[in-house]
Motif scaffolding. Structure first.
Motif, PDB file in Angstrom:
ATOM      1  N   GLY A  90     -16.911 -11.819 -13.742  1.00  0.00           N
ATOM      2  CA  GLY A  90     -17.076 -10.813 -13.195  1.00  0.00           C
ATOM      3  C   GLY A  90     -15.528  -9.142 -13.245  1.00  0.00           C
ATOM      4  N   TYR A  91     -15.385  -8.637 -12.515  1.00  0.00           N
ATOM      5  CA  TYR A  91     -14.143  -7.440 -12.074  1.00  0.00           C
ATOM      6  C   TYR A  91     -14.532  -7.585 -10.712  1.00  0.00           C
ATOM      7  N   ILE A  92     -13.018  -6.553 -10.469  1.00  0.00           N
ATOM      8  CA  ILE A  92     -12.155  -6.166  -9.386  1.00  0.00           C
ATOM      9  C   ILE A  92     -11.928  -4.930  -9.505  1.00  0.00           C
ATOM     10  N   THR A  93     -12.150  -4.443  -7.731  1.00  0.00           N
ATOM     11  CA  THR A  93     -12.025  -3.169  -8.176  1.00  0.00           C
ATOM     12  C   THR A  93     -10.761  -3.164  -6.825  1.00  0.00           C
ATOM     13  N   VAL A  94      -9.489  -1.950  -7.509  1.00  0.00           N
ATOM     14  CA  VAL A  94      -8.510  -2.432  -6.475  1.00  0.00           C
ATOM     15  C   VAL A  94      -8.545  -0.799  -6.126  1.00  0.00           C
ATOM     16  N   ASN A  95      -8.326  -1.521  -4.710  1.00  0.00           N
ATOM     17  CA  ASN A  95      -7.683   0.323  -4.497  1.00  0.00           C
ATOM     18  C   ASN A  95      -6.528   0.856  -3.945  1.00  0.00           C
ATOM     19  N   VAL A  96      -5.467   1.552  -4.609  1.00  0.00           N
ATOM     20  CA  VAL A  96      -4.423   1.567  -3.664  1.00  0.00           C
ATOM     21  C   VAL A  96      -3.709   3.010  -2.969  1.00  0.00           C
ATOM     22  N   ASP A 125       1.858   9.086   8.001  1.00  0.00           N
ATOM     23  CA  ASP A 125       4.153   9.522   7.340  1.00  0.00           C
ATOM     24  C   ASP A 125       4.127  10.901   6.166  1.00  0.00           C
ATOM     25  N   GLY A 126       2.592  11.523   6.212  1.00  0.00           N
ATOM     26  CA  GLY A 126       2.697  12.465   5.555  1.00  0.00           C
ATOM     27  C   GLY A 126       1.619  12.034   4.031  1.00  0.00           C
ATOM     28  N   ASP A 127       1.354  12.756   3.121  1.00  0.00           N
ATOM     29  CA  ASP A 127       0.813  13.211   1.913  1.00  0.00           C
ATOM     30  C   ASP A 127       0.871  11.077   0.915  1.00  0.00           C
ATOM     31  N   ARG A 128      -0.107  11.139   0.461  1.00  0.00           N
ATOM     32  CA  ARG A 128      -0.827  10.192  -0.538  1.00  0.00           C
ATOM     33  C   ARG A 128      -1.952  10.230  -1.428  1.00  0.00           C
ATOM     34  N   LEU A 129      -0.611   9.084  -2.064  1.00  0.00           N
ATOM     35  CA  LEU A 129      -2.190   9.264  -3.628  1.00  0.00           C
ATOM     36  C   LEU A 129      -2.565   7.856  -3.622  1.00  0.00           C
ATOM     37  N   ALA A 130      -4.414   8.108  -3.389  1.00  0.00           N
ATOM     38  CA  ALA A 130      -4.902   7.057  -3.208  1.00  0.00           C
ATOM     39  C   ALA A 130      -5.963   6.811  -4.197  1.00  0.00           C
ATOM     40  N   MET A 131      -6.137   5.774  -5.108  1.00  0.00           N
ATOM     41  CA  MET A 131      -6.617   6.016  -6.546  1.00  0.00           C
ATOM     42  C   MET A 131      -7.763   3.955  -6.110  1.00  0.00           C
ATOM     43  N   GLN A 132      -8.943   4.520  -6.890  1.00  0.00           N
ATOM     44  CA  GLN A 132      -9.593   3.138  -6.656  1.00  0.00           C
ATOM     45  C   GLN A 132      -9.464   2.464  -8.338  1.00  0.00           C
ATOM     46  N   ILE A 133      -8.950   1.583  -8.334  1.00  0.00           N
ATOM     47  CA  ILE A 133      -9.421   0.781 -10.055  1.00  0.00           C
ATOM     48  C   ILE A 133      -9.731  -0.202 -10.374  1.00  0.00           C
ATOM     49  N   LEU A 134     -11.028  -0.622 -11.521  1.00  0.00           N
ATOM     50  CA  LEU A 134     -11.592  -1.384 -11.689  1.00  0.00           C
ATOM     51  C   LEU A 134     -11.460  -1.331 -12.630  1.00  0.00           C
ATOM     52  N   SER A 135     -11.630  -3.171 -12.735  1.00  0.00           N
ATOM     53  CA  SER A 135     -10.890  -4.072 -14.051  1.00  0.00           C
ATOM     54  C   SER A 135     -11.094  -6.145 -14.339  1.00  0.00           C
ATOM     55  N   PHE A 155       0.091   0.403  -1.557  1.00  0.00           N
ATOM     56  CA  PHE A 155      -0.617  -0.636  -0.381  1.00  0.00           C
ATOM     57  C   PHE A 155      -1.914  -1.064  -1.214  1.00  0.00           C
ATOM     58  N   ILE A 156      -2.118  -2.319  -1.493  1.00  0.00           N
ATOM     59  CA  ILE A 156      -3.103  -2.830  -2.064  1.00  0.00           C
ATOM     60  C   ILE A 156      -4.458  -3.427  -1.321  1.00  0.00           C
ATOM     61  N   ILE A 157      -5.628  -3.053  -1.951  1.00  0.00           N
ATOM     62  CA  ILE A 157      -6.133  -3.483  -1.195  1.00  0.00           C
ATOM     63  C   ILE A 157      -7.112  -4.136  -2.567  1.00  0.00           C
ATOM     64  N   THR A 158      -8.031  -5.485  -2.829  1.00  0.00           N
ATOM     65  CA  THR A 158      -8.659  -6.544  -3.940  1.00  0.00           C
ATOM     66  C   THR A 158      -9.858  -5.993  -3.580  1.00  0.00           C
TER      67      THR A 158
END
Length: 193
Positions: A90-96, A125-135, A155-158
């Motif tokens: 399968g796959y994972i989705t990682v939110n960073v 604490d301010g601006d962030r870059l949020a990403m969703q990564i599929l692998s 910060f990582i959530i899988t």
């Protein structure tokens, strides 16, 4: 008689390890939507279970058989989990979430072949870059290493997605870009050593 008792214990132990390992794989495959493979495994699993239980019930007066049955069950759970880990189905989705929105995070991960969707976010604490990564799961550890090398404080959530449909990323997997990127990283590590 002692040799036969020892052989019976070993047989019960091995049967239960195999049975529970197959049971673990069957459940995981069922959850991942691979019902025909899971059904086939289930057929073998129940035959093995019935044989093992029959041996234990025929020798119920022997405490070592019950201990072997329980021990085999526990070991089978561990073995089944290890097998599934190695298969990495399968796959994972990682939110960073990165605290540095100016990093070239998205670009670097895409160069490695990962499917990345990114957006600007605002945290406490301010601006962030949020990403969703599929692998694919088999590249999970490589993805974590790549993320940590770009931003060690990210910060990582899988989690595992149930279904994937559409997007350009499916094409990238077919081309093997992630596999190629992982091989290049492994070769670079070998050269450093």
């Amino acid at each position: 008689m002692l040799e036969n008792a020892f052989i019976v214990v070993v047989i019960i132990l091995v049967i239960n390890i195999v049975y529970v390992s197959l049971s673990t794989l069957r459940v995981i495959l069922t959850l991942k939507g691979r019902r025909y493979i899971a059904g086939t495994i289930g057929t073998f699993e129940i035959v093995i279970y019935t044989v093992g239980l029959g041996i234990v019930l025929d020798n119920l007066g022997q405490i070592q058989n019950l201990i072997a049955y329980g021990l085999g069950y526990g070991i089978g759970v561990i073995v089944g989990s290890k097998i599934e880990e190695k298969l990495a189905l399968g796959y994972i989705t990682v939110n960073v979430v990165s605290s540095d929105p100016d990093l070239q995070f998205t670009k670097k991960l895409r160069e490695k072949g990962y499917g990345v969707t990114s957006w600007q976010a605002y945290g406490m604490d301010g601006d962030r870059l949020a990403m969703q990564i599929l692998s694919p799961r088999k590249y999970e550890l490589n993805l974590y290493e790549a993320i940590k090398s770009i931003d060690p404080k990210a910060f990582i959530i899988t989690y595992e997605p149930k279904q994937i449909h559409g997007g350009f990323w499916v094409k990238q997997i077919r081309r093997g870009r992630i596999k190629k990127s992982v091989q290049e990283a492994e070769e670079a590590k070998e050269e450093e050593v």
